[in-house]
Motif scaffolding. Structure first.
Motif, mmCIF file in Angstrom:
data_model
loop_
_atom_site.group_PDB
_atom_site.id
_atom_site.type_symbol
_atom_site.label_atom_id
_atom_site.label_comp_id
_atom_site.label_asym_id
_atom_site.label_seq_id
_atom_site.Cartn_x
_atom_site.Cartn_y
_atom_site.Cartn_z
ATOM 1 N N LYS A 169 0.856 -1.181 0.000
ATOM 2 C CA LYS A 169 0.000 0.000 0.000
ATOM 3 C C LYS A 169 0.898 1.239 0.000
ATOM 4 O O LYS A 169 1.751 1.394 0.882
ATOM 5 N N CYS A 170 0.710 2.106 -0.980
ATOM 6 C CA CYS A 170 1.628 3.222 -1.184
ATOM 7 C C CYS A 170 0.941 4.565 -0.927
ATOM 8 O O CYS A 170 -0.245 4.756 -1.241
ATOM 9 N N TYR A 171 1.725 5.512 -0.396
ATOM 10 C CA TYR A 171 1.212 6.821 -0.017
ATOM 11 C C TYR A 171 2.118 7.920 -0.577
ATOM 12 O O TYR A 171 3.316 7.723 -0.805
ATOM 13 N N LYS A 172 1.543 9.083 -0.765
ATOM 14 C CA LYS A 172 2.278 10.245 -1.244
ATOM 15 C C LYS A 172 1.894 11.457 -0.404
ATOM 16 O O LYS A 172 0.934 11.405 0.383
ATOM 17 N N SER A 173 2.617 12.553 -0.555
ATOM 18 C CA SER A 173 2.288 13.772 0.183
ATOM 19 C C SER A 173 1.296 14.612 -0.619
ATOM 20 O O SER A 173 1.400 14.729 -1.841
ATOM 21 N N ASP A 174 0.336 15.202 0.092
ATOM 22 C CA ASP A 174 -0.614 16.085 -0.591
ATOM 23 C C ASP A 174 -0.137 17.542 -0.543
ATOM 24 O O ASP A 174 -0.802 18.426 -1.085
ATOM 25 N N ASN A 175 0.999 17.795 0.078
ATOM 26 C CA ASN A 175 1.524 19.161 0.164
ATOM 27 C C ASN A 175 3.060 19.073 0.249
ATOM 28 O O ASN A 175 3.654 19.279 1.317
ATOM 29 N N GLY A 205 1.820 19.006 5.605
ATOM 30 C CA GLY A 205 1.547 17.987 4.600
ATOM 31 C C GLY A 205 1.122 16.663 5.199
ATOM 32 O O GLY A 205 1.552 16.289 6.283
ATOM 33 N N ARG A 206 0.272 15.939 4.474
ATOM 34 C CA ARG A 206 -0.220 14.640 4.914
ATOM 35 C C ARG A 206 0.283 13.559 3.973
ATOM 36 O O ARG A 206 0.624 13.813 2.821
ATOM 37 N N LEU A 207 0.325 12.327 4.468
ATOM 38 C CA LEU A 207 0.531 11.173 3.600
ATOM 39 C C LEU A 207 -0.843 10.619 3.274
ATOM 40 O O LEU A 207 -1.585 10.191 4.170
ATOM 41 N N VAL A 208 -1.176 10.649 2.006
ATOM 42 C CA VAL A 208 -2.509 10.242 1.573
ATOM 43 C C VAL A 208 -2.393 9.043 0.641
ATOM 44 O O VAL A 208 -1.337 8.792 0.045
ATOM 45 N N PRO A 209 -3.468 8.243 0.496
ATOM 46 C CA PRO A 209 -3.419 7.047 -0.354
ATOM 47 C C PRO A 209 -3.075 7.386 -1.792
ATOM 48 O O PRO A 209 -3.504 8.403 -2.348
#
Length: 251
Positions: A169-175, A205-209
């Motif tokens: 399951k991978c996540y990226k930053s939204d900011n 910034g958040r880590l989002v799906p």
């Protein structure tokens, strides 16, 4: 034995044989009336002056039968112990218990900002990039001295950050402009059989799906208790990272 009386000679104190005096033990307000008191007597504790005609206990010296010597033990100078840095732990790629590993895609660089940077204990080759192993015997509450964390990654130099857990399951930053992540190695139990890297967030910034069936969202605010202290690192508010890259998801 020869006993020598103590008396005054021209107002100076000496032994009757003319030898110099090298010890004094006067009582309070003594010596006194030295113009008429020409000898020294003693009580149980101190000396005083009196007249020769007075029947009293005169102070005498005695030649010793043996010369007594007192010795003072001379201690060898002590030096602080020499400290050496602890050796690297006994790591092998066949036995990674008590070590937390994270796979880093080629070209991804982890800086020593944030909580600092601990020493790598081992590197094992793997398809897609090497797996870096760190000591997993770290405090449950991340310390501020930075001695346990693997390092931090700034989004300004990794705008296409991707962090994946062991399930893919991978996540990226939204900011990306306001996201900093510190990666903290830790083993959940004393046997070291449940080790992972935990993503400590800093900034807005958040880590989002992104992909792989990811559904959770991770924020720095959720990692802090109401007391103002961080939750234990094993709290579900921290993403357990297994892969890290700066070139988009998936890894």
């Amino acid at each position: 034995m020869v006993n020598f009386g103590l008396h005054w000679v021209e107002k100076f104190l000496c032994w009757t044989d003319g030898s110099a005096l090298n010890y004094l033990n006067w009582g309070i307000s003594e010596p006194k009336n030295v113009q008429i008191n020409d000898i020294v007597e003693f009580s149980s504790t101190a000396w005083s002056t009196t007249k020769t005609t007075t029947l009293t206990k005169l102070l005498c010296k005695k030649k010793p039968d043996k010369i007594l010597r007192t010795c003072t033990q001379v201690l060898e100078p002590t030096c602080p112990p020499v400290t050496t840095p602890p050796p690297l732990l006994n790591f092998t790629c066949d036995n990674t218990n008590n070590f937390a590993g994270i796979q880093v895609a080629g070209g991804t660089f982890v800086d020593n900002k944030g909580y600092g940077k601990a020493d790598i204990q081992g590197i094992c080759p793997a398809a897609g990039g090497p797996v870096l192993y760190y000591d997993g015997k770290t405090p449950t509450i991340p310390t501020k001295d930075g001695k346990s964390a693997a390092g931090s990654i700034m989004m300004s130099g990794c705008s296409s950050l991707c962090v994946c857990d062991a399930a893919g399951k991978c996540y990226k930053s939204d900011n990306p402009s306001s996201t900093e992540i510190t990666f903290y190695p830790h083993c959940d139990d004393s046997n070291g059989n449940s080790c992972a890297f935990y993503a400590i967030l800093k900034g807005a910034g958040r880590l989002v799906p992104d992909s792989g069936g990811a559904t959770a969202t991770f924020t720095s605010a959720n990692q802090m208790a109401s007391s103002g202290f961080p939750f234990p690192i094993t709290n579900s508010a921290y993403l357990k990272a297994a892969k890290l890259g700066c070139f988009g998801c998936p890894i």
